[in-house]
Design an enzyme around this catalytic site. Structure first.
Site, PDB file in Angstrom:
ATOM      1  N   ASP A  83       0.854  -1.199   0.000  1.00  0.00           N
ATOM      2  CA  ASP A  83       0.000   0.000   0.000  1.00  0.00           C
ATOM      3  C   ASP A  83       0.889   1.247   0.000  1.00  0.00           C
ATOM      4  O   ASP A  83       1.839   1.328   0.770  1.00  0.00           O
ATOM      5  CB  ASP A  83      -0.866  -0.055   1.281  1.00  0.00           C
ATOM      6  CG  ASP A  83      -1.941   1.016   1.311  1.00  0.00           C
ATOM      7  OD1 ASP A  83      -2.340   1.494   0.231  1.00  0.00           O
ATOM      8  OD2 ASP A  83      -2.399   1.347   2.426  1.00  0.00           O
ATOM      9  N   GLY A 224      -9.170   5.354   1.792  1.00  0.00           N
ATOM     10  CA  GLY A 224      -9.844   6.017   2.924  1.00  0.00           C
ATOM     11  C   GLY A 224     -11.313   5.653   3.005  1.00  0.00           C
ATOM     12  O   GLY A 224     -12.160   6.514   3.221  1.00  0.00           O
TER      13      GLY A 224
END
Ligand SMILES: [Zn+2]
Length: 339
Positions: A83, A224
């Site tokens: 990530d 998010g």
């Protein structure tokens, strides 16, 4: 069943119209909880580690914990994903560790710092160059790549974008074509962390549809995407936490985004919250407890239940046996043909 390439997992999700959650991990209990949820719901699964997670675990511990998850679950398609890879160097390290997918976040220049200590945003052309470099390296090894266009708000480890810059759909088509990325993170108004919004958020849903109209076969990613459930915040605060005003993306918005063309949904904060709430509860209710298994165990159970509910909500549940994972060698041939 071997590890699964992310390209294949997200192609399958796009064709069948569901989303796949990508869950951040740093330790054994998180990894066990997430694969337990995938096992119970028969879901394909993306386990992701950030640069911070790799540093926290000295790389090698996380590698073996992830490998254990795969060995323990031979029937589940599992992607190991890096990530927010900051540069080619860390992407190379992740690939050497056996990751089947890496993200190069070329939207920010992590190797430079402005006088106020933040990392500067990159120009479109610089982002494109940084991303292409990783795509060339990764695809030659059959590994999938995620890029990012636009910048997300909020704080995620090592991400210091201070303002949200929505993705420009005009650039998406060109970026996908010139870099060859398998997946692209779109900035649609979501933000990292627990304090995303003051009110229920308005996400740029039309922007997803517009990008999907222009690009047919690149997966789109929503970062998010924790929902920051208010009952979870209440639980944290009830047991001595202080998180007033935390708010996230409602599940119905995520489902709408999936309908419009999102395939990968990044979730980190909700996992942190549920673990924190469970541990706080034990500490308050049993102040004499000092065996870590007695608070990490309940935290693991709570996390597994949370992730299982997400797998159902995202539509991932039940799709684990739809396809046989391709090997990285097969993917190498796929990319060579595509060129
Ligand atoms: Zn992110």
């Amino acid at each position: 069943m071997p590890l699964c390439p992310m390209r294949q997992m997200l192609d399958e999700a796009r064709k069948s119209g569901y989303g796949v959650g990508a869950y951040n991990v740093n330790n054994m209990e998180q990894i066990q909880a997430i694969v337990q949820a995938a096992r119970e719901t028969l879901s394909p699964l993306i386990i992701q580690a950030s640069k911070g997670a790799l540093e926290y675990t000295n790389l090698i511990y996380l590698k073996h914990l992830m490998a254990a998850a795969v060995e323990d679950n031979p029937d589940l398609p599992i992607v190991l994903h890096l990530d927010h890879g900051p540069n080619l160097k860390l992407c190379k390290e992740a690939i050497a560790l056996g990751f089947t997918s890496v993200m190069i976040d070329g939207s920010i220049d992590y190797d430079k710092k402005t006088p106020d200590g933040k990392h500067p945003a990159r120009s479109f052309e610089d982002n494109l160059r940084a991303t292409k470099e990783v795509v060339d390296y990764a695809h030659a090894r059959g590994v999938s790549v995620e890029g990012e266009l636009g910048t997300l708000g909020g704080i995620e480890e090592d991400t210091h974008a201070d303002k949200v810059l929505l993705t420009d759909p005009n650039q998406v088509e060109e970026f996908c074509k010139r870099t060859g990325v398998d997946a692209l993170a779109l900035a649609i108004g979501t933000s990292h962390g627990a304090y995303k919004f003051k009110h229920e958020p308005v996400l740029a849903m039309d922007l997803i549809s517009e990008c999907r109209k222009r690009v047919a076969d690149t997966a789109f990613v929503m970062h998010g995407s924790s929902s920051v459930p208010q009952e979870l915040i209440a639980e944290v605060n009830k047991y001595g936490g202080k998180m007033p005003g935390a708010m996230g993306v409602p599940i119905k918005s995520i489902q709408e985004a999936v309908k419009r063309g999102i395939q990968k949904i990044n979730v980190d904060t909700d996992g942190r919250l549920v673990v924190t709430a469970a541990i706080r509860k034990v500490f308050v209710e049993k102040p004499g407890e000092f065996d870590p298994r007695k608070y990490l165990g309940p935290a693991r159970e709570a996390l597994a239940a949370l992730i299982a509910s997400k797998m159902r909500d995202f539509g991932t549940a039940g799709h684990a046996k739809d396809y046989k994972p391709k090997t990285l060698d097969e993917m190498k041939k796929f990319y060579t043909k595509k060129k």
